[in-house]
Design a protein around this motif. Structure first.
Motif, PDB file in Angstrom:
ATOM      1  N   HIS A   1      33.701  -8.655 -45.425  1.00  0.00           N
ATOM      2  CA  HIS A   1      34.039  -7.633 -46.492  1.00  0.00           C
ATOM      3  C   HIS A   1      32.594  -6.931 -46.955  1.00  0.00           C
ATOM      4  O   HIS A   1      31.572  -7.499 -46.846  1.00  0.00           O
ATOM      5  N   PRO A   2      32.773  -5.686 -47.840  1.00  0.00           N
ATOM      6  CA  PRO A   2      31.727  -5.039 -47.942  1.00  0.00           C
ATOM      7  C   PRO A   2      30.970  -5.796 -48.980  1.00  0.00           C
ATOM      8  O   PRO A   2      31.717  -6.430 -50.011  1.00  0.00           O
TER       9      PRO A   2
ATOM     10  N   ARG B   1      35.315  -5.060 -36.040  1.00  0.00           N
ATOM     11  CA  ARG B   1      35.440  -4.608 -37.410  1.00  0.00           C
ATOM     12  C   ARG B   1      34.361  -5.183 -38.225  1.00  0.00           C
ATOM     13  O   ARG B   1      33.621  -4.348 -38.791  1.00  0.00           O
ATOM     14  N   ARG B   2      34.046  -6.203 -38.055  1.00  0.00           N
ATOM     15  CA  ARG B   2      32.766  -6.881 -38.702  1.00  0.00           C
ATOM     16  C   ARG B   2      31.479  -6.282 -38.195  1.00  0.00           C
ATOM     17  O   ARG B   2      30.670  -6.030 -39.132  1.00  0.00           O
ATOM     18  N   TRP B   3      31.340  -6.056 -37.270  1.00  0.00           N
ATOM     19  CA  TRP B   3      30.296  -5.311 -36.532  1.00  0.00           C
ATOM     20  C   TRP B   3      29.933  -4.020 -37.074  1.00  0.00           C
ATOM     21  O   TRP B   3      29.066  -3.315 -37.502  1.00  0.00           O
TER      22      TRP B   3
ATOM     23  N   TYR C   1      25.330 -10.630 -44.404  1.00  0.00           N
ATOM     24  CA  TYR C   1      26.178 -10.833 -45.159  1.00  0.00           C
ATOM     25  C   TYR C   1      27.847 -10.130 -44.631  1.00  0.00           C
ATOM     26  O   TYR C   1      28.813 -10.744 -44.669  1.00  0.00           O
ATOM     27  N   GLN C   2      27.829  -8.807 -44.480  1.00  0.00           N
ATOM     28  CA  GLN C   2      28.898  -8.109 -44.532  1.00  0.00           C
ATOM     29  C   GLN C   2      29.624  -8.558 -43.138  1.00  0.00           C
ATOM     30  O   GLN C   2      30.876  -8.637 -42.880  1.00  0.00           O
TER      31      GLN C   2
ATOM     32  N   ASN D   1      28.199 -22.108 -47.380  1.00  0.00           N
ATOM     33  CA  ASN D   1      28.516 -20.678 -48.276  1.00  0.00           C
ATOM     34  C   ASN D   1      28.699 -19.739 -47.404  1.00  0.00           C
ATOM     35  O   ASN D   1      27.537 -18.912 -47.078  1.00  0.00           O
ATOM     36  N   PHE D   2      29.711 -19.190 -47.048  1.00  0.00           N
ATOM     37  CA  PHE D   2      29.955 -17.961 -46.100  1.00  0.00           C
ATOM     38  C   PHE D   2      30.531 -16.840 -46.845  1.00  0.00           C
ATOM     39  O   PHE D   2      31.341 -16.004 -46.314  1.00  0.00           O
ATOM     40  N   GLY D   3      30.414 -16.816 -48.182  1.00  0.00           N
ATOM     41  CA  GLY D   3      30.715 -15.855 -48.901  1.00  0.00           C
ATOM     42  C   GLY D   3      32.113 -15.988 -49.846  1.00  0.00           C
ATOM     43  O   GLY D   3      32.913 -17.178 -49.318  1.00  0.00           O
TER      44      GLY D   3
END
Length: 246
Positions: A174-175, A11-13, A168-169, A96-98
């Motif tokens: 997430h977008p 999903r992340r890819w 980042y995504q 910080n990973f978002g």
């Protein structure tokens, strides 16, 4: 970061492989390569003599690191802010990973603790993605924030106007244009909000971190790379000047 399942990795890819919309400007490759100057910094720093004026009105400051960075990477900035007589606190979340619903909430608790401990409003200084956290915090808790200072933070325009949105995504999951935050990133906090930006930024397109009227109160150009916001003399002096004006 957690260990993801095969399905989650897929999903992340797929998020990272989303096509880039047409007519989205990003920093040129030569500017991105300019970010490599960070490797010169350890050799230059011991010989740097950075004059620091003592603060007449010391402030309480919280530093918020950039994407995939740790508060230690803002250590030189913190040291020089403290040299001026200000109190500097870390954000307390490690790398910080978002944004997530959890860490945004925890950061609000952290802000409240600092505010209560020192008995005054806190200046939020956010580098890159950290600046978006700072803006969100100030929008949610304006009664505890004295000022927001962003450094190369992409709060304006297309959120893909940078050279890091695919990474980042993948990492955040997430977008980039749909972060789990309450306020749109372009919403100006109801406190004094200053955007530091640079034409030499190799990660974030300058207009995205400069912003438009109504998205911030002032935009100040500094001469540094994107990574350099955390250590360059120009960036440090710009931050100290903003602190002195409180």
């Amino acid at each position: 970061m957690p260990i993801w399942s095969r399905e989650e990795l897929s999903r992340r890819w797929n998020l990272a492989r989303q096509p880039l919309p047409e007519q989205v400007d990003r920093p040129a490759v030569r500017l991105l390569l300019g970010e490599l100057s960070v490797f010169r910094e350890p050799f230059v720093r011991p010989f740097r003599n950075l004059p620091i004026e003592p603060a007449t009105a010391p402030q309480t400051v919280m530093l918020l690191p950039g994407f995939a960075s740790h508060p230690m990477q803002m250590g030189y900035l913190a040291k020089n802010i403290e040299r001026a007589g200000h109190t500097v606190k870390r954000w307390g979340l490690g790398f910080n990973f978002g944004p997530t619903d959890d860490n945004v909430g925890r950061l609000g608790v952290r802000l409240a603790q600092i505010h209560q401990r020192y008995g005054r409003d806190v200046v939020l200084i956010g580098w890159s993605l950290g600046g978006l956290f700072a803006r969100e915090l100030a929008n949610q808790h304006p009664d505890k924030v004295a000022k927001v200072i962003t450094m190369g933070s992409p709060f304006s325009g297309n959120p893909r106007a940078n050279n890091a949105w695919r990474v980042y995504q993948f990492i955040a999951g997430h977008p980039v244009d749909k972060p789990p935050v309450e306020y749109p990133v372009s919403t100006k906090p109801p406190v004094d909000t200053v955007a530091l930006w640079s034409e030499r930024d190799g990660v974030i397109h300058p207009p995205a971190s400069r912003g438009e009227m109504g998205e911030r109160d002032r935009a100040i150009q500094v001469d540094c790379t994107h990574i350099g916001f955390s250590y360059s003399p120009n960036s440090i002096q710009a931050v100290l000047k903003e602190l002195a004006e409180l």
